[in-house]
Enzyme design. Structure first.
Site, PDB file in Angstrom:
ATOM      1  N   SER A   1      40.087  61.621  28.342  1.00  0.00           N
ATOM      2  CA  SER A   1      39.550  62.491  29.395  1.00  0.00           C
ATOM      3  C   SER A   1      38.030  61.920  29.860  1.00  0.00           C
ATOM      4  CB  SER A   1      39.000  63.845  28.884  1.00  0.00           C
ATOM      5  OG  SER A   1      38.793  64.941  29.566  1.00  0.00           O
TER       6      SER A   1
ATOM      7  N   HIS B   1      45.978  69.078  26.221  1.00  0.00           N
ATOM      8  CA  HIS B   1      45.169  67.926  26.909  1.00  0.00           C
ATOM      9  C   HIS B   1      44.627  66.901  25.914  1.00  0.00           C
ATOM     10  CE1 HIS B   1      42.074  65.974  29.243  1.00  0.00           C
ATOM     11  NE2 HIS B   1      41.014  66.492  28.740  1.00  0.00           N
TER      12      HIS B   1
END
Length: 447
Positions: free
Chosen positions: A221, A415
């Protein structure tokens, strides 16, 4: 769709139907309860170290966790709001698969890293070179040829400029070989008068000096974006390859408008670290209980204000999805436990998030803008791991079809892919590194 987008950038998206933790009611059988107690970093890493680096205002201290003594270094960069401990379970798995060293660092304002300016989370500070120099064409025309006409471009490098880190002599020879007429048509080449490392480069230089070992940089990320900026700036001279986990420019940029709403939806405080771990699992932020038990400790800290302070939310477990237990068998014990927890809250300090991500909004665009083009421009083998193929934007789709990088989709993950499925991520990375002859599988490991 909006909810899926904004959860893809800084924090983990909630579980989808059919996922490992897709229901708020997860029964473990009669009389069995899941353990949400914290786990120590020492069960996954061999050593912990605080690395001091010099800056203009004094010294910054970066917390790192390490394993291994031989082989290429896996430099692990966590996502926004997370910490180096999010790589704990992955580290234990990958270290048993290939010959390698692991260095996981807490980025500035995260985990146990202490910096002078913790509010500065810009990509420039965390990843890039501080560049000062002059356009070589201008230098050539004024100094060598005596020309005085303006070049028409700024001398400083922009984010998308070419980074040709040649010595002045090499650069001059290159220009002489191209000829004076072709010089005007060439990309801008900067004759560096000074370069200054930022966070990532400073830590690498402090650890290994001027001759660092081969390094494979891996980022999740926000950490993936910082890894790309670092690689594109040639900040790690011994870089072998680059692995980015579940971050794509198009999806990330689309998500920024709704990110604040997501951050406001999270609980502000927790009554204990165990409470934070429980929330992370039941909300789907982390779908692997073991990883949550070691990584959540790096995401929260004790509140500096007392319980009755206006700055602390009195809704201690707001947003937690309460799990239904076996009411008939455990109803009475649950009531007793609740009373004990209430008494504990009154005398103990609450926990809140280590970093207030909502205050970093001004840096979000800088992390992700132009990321796809930067990723494709990195001159090293690249691996992109995604939780869903729908995350690819146009530039990456074209690049993937042209074979500019390897991509692998790991379904049924949130995620935080490396936390939810550490073995799958380790398998993908190990195969990638062995295929490119960066390392070898450990003796006895069956791939």
């Amino acid at each position: 769709m909006e909810k899926q987008l904004h959860l893809n950038v800084l924090a983990s998206r909630p579980p989808v139907s059919g996922g490992l933790q897709s229901r708020s009611k997860m029964r473990m059988g009669p009389g069995r309860k899941r353990d949400f107690s914290p786990l120590s970093w020492s069960e996954y890493f061999e050593a912990m170290e605080d690395v001091e680096v010099e800056n203009d205002n004094g010294k910054d201290t970066f917390r790192i966790y390490c394993s291994g003594q031989h082989g290429p270094v896996l430099l692990l960069l966590h996502g926004g709001g997370h910490s180096a401990l999010s790589w704990a379970v992955f580290t234990a798995v990958i270290y048993n698969r290939i010959n390698c060293r692991v260095v996981a660092m807490d980025l500035r304002a995260h985990g146990d890293t202490k910096v002078k300016n913790s509010d500065d989370l810009s990509a420039e500070t965390m990843a890039k070179w501080e560049e000062t120099g002059r356009d070589l064409r201008q230098w050539w025309r004024i100094t060598v040829r005596g020309w005085r006409e303006p070049v028409g471009e700024r001398g400083e490098l922009s984010q998308m400029s070419y980074r040709l880190l040649l010595s002045p002599i090499e650069t001059l020879i290159c220009c002489l070989m191209q000829g004076e007429n072709r010089l005007a048509a060439t990309p801008r080449i900067v004759l560096f008068t000074r370069t200054k490392c930022q966070d990532i480069g400073k830590v690498v230089e402090t650890l290994y000096g001027e001759n660092p070992p081969p390094i494979m940089m891996i980022g999740h990320s926000m950490g993936g974006a910082i890894a790309v900026h670092t690689a594109a700036a040639n900040h790690v001279p011994s870089l072998l390859g680059l692995c980015v986990i579940d971050v794509v420019e198009g999806t990330a940029m689309d998500a920024l408008n709704s990110m604040q709403n997501f951050l406001r939806s999270r609980p502000k405080t927790f009554k204990s670290v165990e409470n934070a771990i429980e929330w992370s699992v039941k909300s789907g932020q982390i779908r692997n209980v073991e990883s949550a038990r070691v990584s959540m400790g790096g995401q929260v800290k004790k509140c500096e204000e007392p319980l009755n302070s206006p700055g602390v939310s009195k809704s201690i477990i707001d947003g937690i999805i309460e799990e239904e237990e076996e009411e008939e068998e455990e109803g009475e014990s649950n009531h007793k436990r609740k009373k004990e927890d209430d008494q504990e809250v009154k005398k103990d300090t609450l926990y809140t998030w280590q970093i207030d991500l909502s205050k970093t909004e001004k840096y979000w665009e800088g992390w992700f803008s132009g990321l796809s083009a930067l990723f494709l421009s990195c001159p090293v083998p690249k691996l992109l791991l995604l939780a869903g193929v729908d995350r690819l934007d146009k530039d990456l789709t074209i690049g993937q079809m042209q074979g500019k990088f390897q991509m692998q989709v790991l379904p049924q993950c949130g995620h935080a892919v490396h936390e939810d499925a550490p073995e799958k991520v380790a398998d993908a990375l190990a195969s990638f590194m062995v295929r490119h002859k960066f390392t070898e599988f450990k003796e006895g490991f069956l791939c």
